[in-house]
Design a protein around this motif. Structure first.
Motif, PDB file in Angstrom:
ATOM      1  N   LYS A  18       0.835  -1.207   0.000  1.00 39.80           N
ATOM      2  CA  LYS A  18       0.000   0.000   0.000  1.00 39.80           C
ATOM      3  C   LYS A  18       0.866   1.252   0.000  1.00 39.80           C
ATOM      4  O   LYS A  18       0.600   2.208  -0.721  1.00 39.80           O
ATOM      5  CB  LYS A  18      -0.938   0.002   1.201  1.00 39.80           C
ATOM      6  CG  LYS A  18      -2.053  -1.013   1.097  1.00 39.80           C
ATOM      7  CD  LYS A  18      -2.870  -1.068   2.358  1.00 39.80           C
ATOM      8  CE  LYS A  18      -4.114  -0.242   2.193  1.00 39.80           C
ATOM      9  NZ  LYS A  18      -5.052  -0.451   3.319  1.00 39.80           N
ATOM     10  N   ARG A  19       1.923   1.251   0.803  1.00 42.53           N
ATOM     11  CA  ARG A  19       2.823   2.408   0.873  1.00 42.53           C
ATOM     12  C   ARG A  19       3.472   2.659  -0.477  1.00 42.53           C
ATOM     13  O   ARG A  19       3.521   3.785  -0.959  1.00 42.53           O
ATOM     14  CB  ARG A  19       3.903   2.194   1.943  1.00 42.53           C
ATOM     15  CG  ARG A  19       4.904   3.350   2.039  1.00 42.53           C
ATOM     16  CD  ARG A  19       6.173   2.965   2.774  1.00 42.53           C
ATOM     17  NE  ARG A  19       6.763   1.697   2.363  1.00 42.53           N
ATOM     18  CZ  ARG A  19       7.462   1.507   1.233  1.00 42.53           C
ATOM     19  NH1 ARG A  19       7.641   2.487   0.392  1.00 42.53           N
ATOM     20  NH2 ARG A  19       7.962   0.329   0.952  1.00 42.53           N
ATOM     21  N   LEU A  44      -5.959  -0.667  -3.972  1.00 45.46           N
ATOM     22  CA  LEU A  44      -5.318  -1.104  -2.735  1.00 45.46           C
ATOM     23  C   LEU A  44      -5.909  -0.420  -1.511  1.00 45.46           C
ATOM     24  O   LEU A  44      -5.803  -0.934  -0.399  1.00 45.46           O
ATOM     25  CB  LEU A  44      -3.812  -0.840  -2.797  1.00 45.46           C
ATOM     26  CG  LEU A  44      -3.039  -1.765  -3.735  1.00 45.46           C
ATOM     27  CD1 LEU A  44      -1.637  -1.230  -3.968  1.00 45.46           C
ATOM     28  CD2 LEU A  44      -2.987  -3.170  -3.173  1.00 45.46           C
ATOM     29  N   SER A  45      -6.538   0.739  -1.695  1.00 40.44           N
ATOM     30  CA  SER A  45      -7.115   1.475  -0.579  1.00 40.44           C
ATOM     31  C   SER A  45      -8.613   1.244  -0.418  1.00 40.44           C
ATOM     32  O   SER A  45      -9.213   1.717   0.528  1.00 40.44           O
ATOM     33  CB  SER A  45      -6.878   2.974  -0.773  1.00 40.44           C
ATOM     34  OG  SER A  45      -5.502   3.242  -0.810  1.00 40.44           O
ATOM     35  N   ASN A  55      -2.978 -10.257  -0.576  1.00 43.51           N
ATOM     36  CA  ASN A  55      -2.853 -11.196  -1.693  1.00 43.51           C
ATOM     37  C   ASN A  55      -1.796 -10.726  -2.679  1.00 43.51           C
ATOM     38  O   ASN A  55      -0.997 -11.517  -3.185  1.00 43.51           O
ATOM     39  CB  ASN A  55      -4.190 -11.368  -2.412  1.00 43.51           C
ATOM     40  CG  ASN A  55      -5.226 -12.062  -1.560  1.00 43.51           C
ATOM     41  OD1 ASN A  55      -4.899 -12.668  -0.552  1.00 43.51           O
ATOM     42  ND2 ASN A  55      -6.473 -11.954  -1.950  1.00 43.51           N
ATOM     43  N   TYR A  56      -1.795  -9.440  -2.967  1.00 46.95           N
ATOM     44  CA  TYR A  56      -0.824  -8.881  -3.908  1.00 46.95           C
ATOM     45  C   TYR A  56       0.592  -9.039  -3.353  1.00 46.95           C
ATOM     46  O   TYR A  56       1.515  -9.409  -4.073  1.00 46.95           O
ATOM     47  CB  TYR A  56      -1.144  -7.409  -4.174  1.00 46.95           C
ATOM     48  CG  TYR A  56      -0.363  -6.825  -5.313  1.00 46.95           C
ATOM     49  CD1 TYR A  56      -0.797  -6.990  -6.616  1.00 46.95           C
ATOM     50  CD2 TYR A  56       0.815  -6.128  -5.095  1.00 46.95           C
ATOM     51  CE1 TYR A  56      -0.083  -6.462  -7.680  1.00 46.95           C
ATOM     52  CE2 TYR A  56       1.535  -5.609  -6.148  1.00 46.95           C
ATOM     53  CZ  TYR A  56       1.077  -5.774  -7.432  1.00 46.95           C
ATOM     54  OH  TYR A  56       1.791  -5.264  -8.479  1.00 46.95           O
ATOM     55  N   ALA A  57       0.762  -8.771  -2.067  1.00 42.08           N
ATOM     56  CA  ALA A  57       2.080  -8.936  -1.437  1.00 42.08           C
ATOM     57  C   ALA A  57       2.542 -10.376  -1.534  1.00 42.08           C
ATOM     58  O   ALA A  57       3.725 -10.653  -1.779  1.00 42.08           O
ATOM     59  CB  ALA A  57       2.032  -8.488   0.021  1.00 42.08           C
ATOM     60  N   GLY A  58       1.615 -11.319  -1.378  1.00 40.98           N
ATOM     61  CA  GLY A  58       1.969 -12.738  -1.501  1.00 40.98           C
ATOM     62  C   GLY A  58       2.442 -13.094  -2.894  1.00 40.98           C
ATOM     63  O   GLY A  58       3.409 -13.840  -3.060  1.00 40.98           O
ATOM     64  N   VAL A  59       1.790 -12.545  -3.912  1.00 38.45           N
ATOM     65  CA  VAL A  59       2.206 -12.797  -5.296  1.00 38.45           C
ATOM     66  C   VAL A  59       3.607 -12.244  -5.522  1.00 38.45           C
ATOM     67  O   VAL A  59       4.473 -12.910  -6.092  1.00 38.45           O
ATOM     68  CB  VAL A  59       1.208 -12.168  -6.301  1.00 38.45           C
ATOM     69  CG1 VAL A  59       1.767 -12.183  -7.706  1.00 38.45           C
ATOM     70  CG2 VAL A  59      -0.111 -12.911  -6.250  1.00 38.45           C
ATOM     71  N   GLY A 105       9.104  -3.697  -7.605  1.00 33.06           N
ATOM     72  CA  GLY A 105      10.474  -3.243  -7.433  1.00 33.06           C
ATOM     73  C   GLY A 105      10.695  -2.530  -6.106  1.00 33.06           C
ATOM     74  O   GLY A 105      11.777  -2.585  -5.533  1.00 33.06           O
ATOM     75  N   LYS A 106       9.661  -1.866  -5.614  1.00 29.28           N
ATOM     76  CA  LYS A 106       9.794  -1.142  -4.355  1.00 29.28           C
ATOM     77  C   LYS A 106       9.718  -2.057  -3.132  1.00 29.28           C
ATOM     78  O   LYS A 106      10.301  -1.755  -2.111  1.00 29.28           O
ATOM     79  CB  LYS A 106       8.693  -0.081  -4.244  1.00 29.28           C
ATOM     80  CG  LYS A 106       8.861   1.069  -5.203  1.00 29.28           C
ATOM     81  CD  LYS A 106       7.741   2.071  -5.042  1.00 29.28           C
ATOM     82  CE  LYS A 106       7.898   3.200  -6.018  1.00 29.28           C
ATOM     83  NZ  LYS A 106       7.160   4.391  -5.615  1.00 29.28           N
ATOM     84  N   VAL A 107       8.956  -3.130  -3.247  1.00 32.36           N
ATOM     85  CA  VAL A 107       8.763  -3.996  -2.076  1.00 32.36           C
ATOM     86  C   VAL A 107       9.455  -5.342  -2.188  1.00 32.36           C
ATOM     87  O   VAL A 107       9.530  -6.072  -1.217  1.00 32.36           O
ATOM     88  CB  VAL A 107       7.260  -4.228  -1.759  1.00 32.36           C
ATOM     89  CG1 VAL A 107       6.570  -2.930  -1.455  1.00 32.36           C
ATOM     90  CG2 VAL A 107       6.583  -4.987  -2.865  1.00 32.36           C
ATOM     91  N   GLY A 108       9.951  -5.692  -3.374  1.00 33.00           N
ATOM     92  CA  GLY A 108      10.559  -6.998  -3.587  1.00 33.00           C
ATOM     93  C   GLY A 108      11.935  -7.133  -3.027  1.00 33.00           C
ATOM     94  O   GLY A 108      12.559  -6.284  -2.517  1.00 33.00           O
TER      95      GLY A 108
END
Length: 108
Positions: A18-19, A44-45, A55-59, A105-108
């Motif tokens: 989300k961030r 996302l919000s 779910n998106y974070a899991g993917v 790219g930002k969270v991976g």
């Protein structure tokens, strides 16, 4: 993974997804699919999709981070390349990536 993040720790959390989506500028460029980053930020919000960020974070964590994304997902993580003329009249290549790739790219 950046060197300062241990292998046992992940940044792929719902909160970080989300961030990352909220860090896009209001009129961020669209990728080849013309999917605007603002749509991802809104989805996302949205209270209508409370499970979506997790779910998106899991993917991202299970497929994209280790490079295991299926080939059919490649178009969703591409970029369009455009040229902008610099003051000295030479071209400056600019790429506008898909919102999915930019968040990954930002969270991976």
């Amino acid at each position: 993974r950046p060197a300062h993040i241990p292998a046992t720790e992940t940044r792929c959390t719902a909160a970080n997804v989300k961030r990352a989506a909220h860090e896009f500028a209001p009129f961020s460029g669209k990728g080849p699919s013309k999917f605007p980053p603002s749509w991802m930020r809104q989805t996302l919000s949205s209270p209508a999709f409370p499970e979506f960020p997790g779910n998106y974070a899991g993917v991202v964590q299970h497929f994209l981070e280790p490079g295991l994304a299926p080939e059919v997902a490649v178009p969703f993580f591409s970029a369009s390349l455009n040229g902008i003329q610099k003051p000295d009249l030479t071209p400056r290549p600019t790429a506008c990536g898909e919102a999915h790739r930019r968040v990954a790219g930002k969270v991976g």
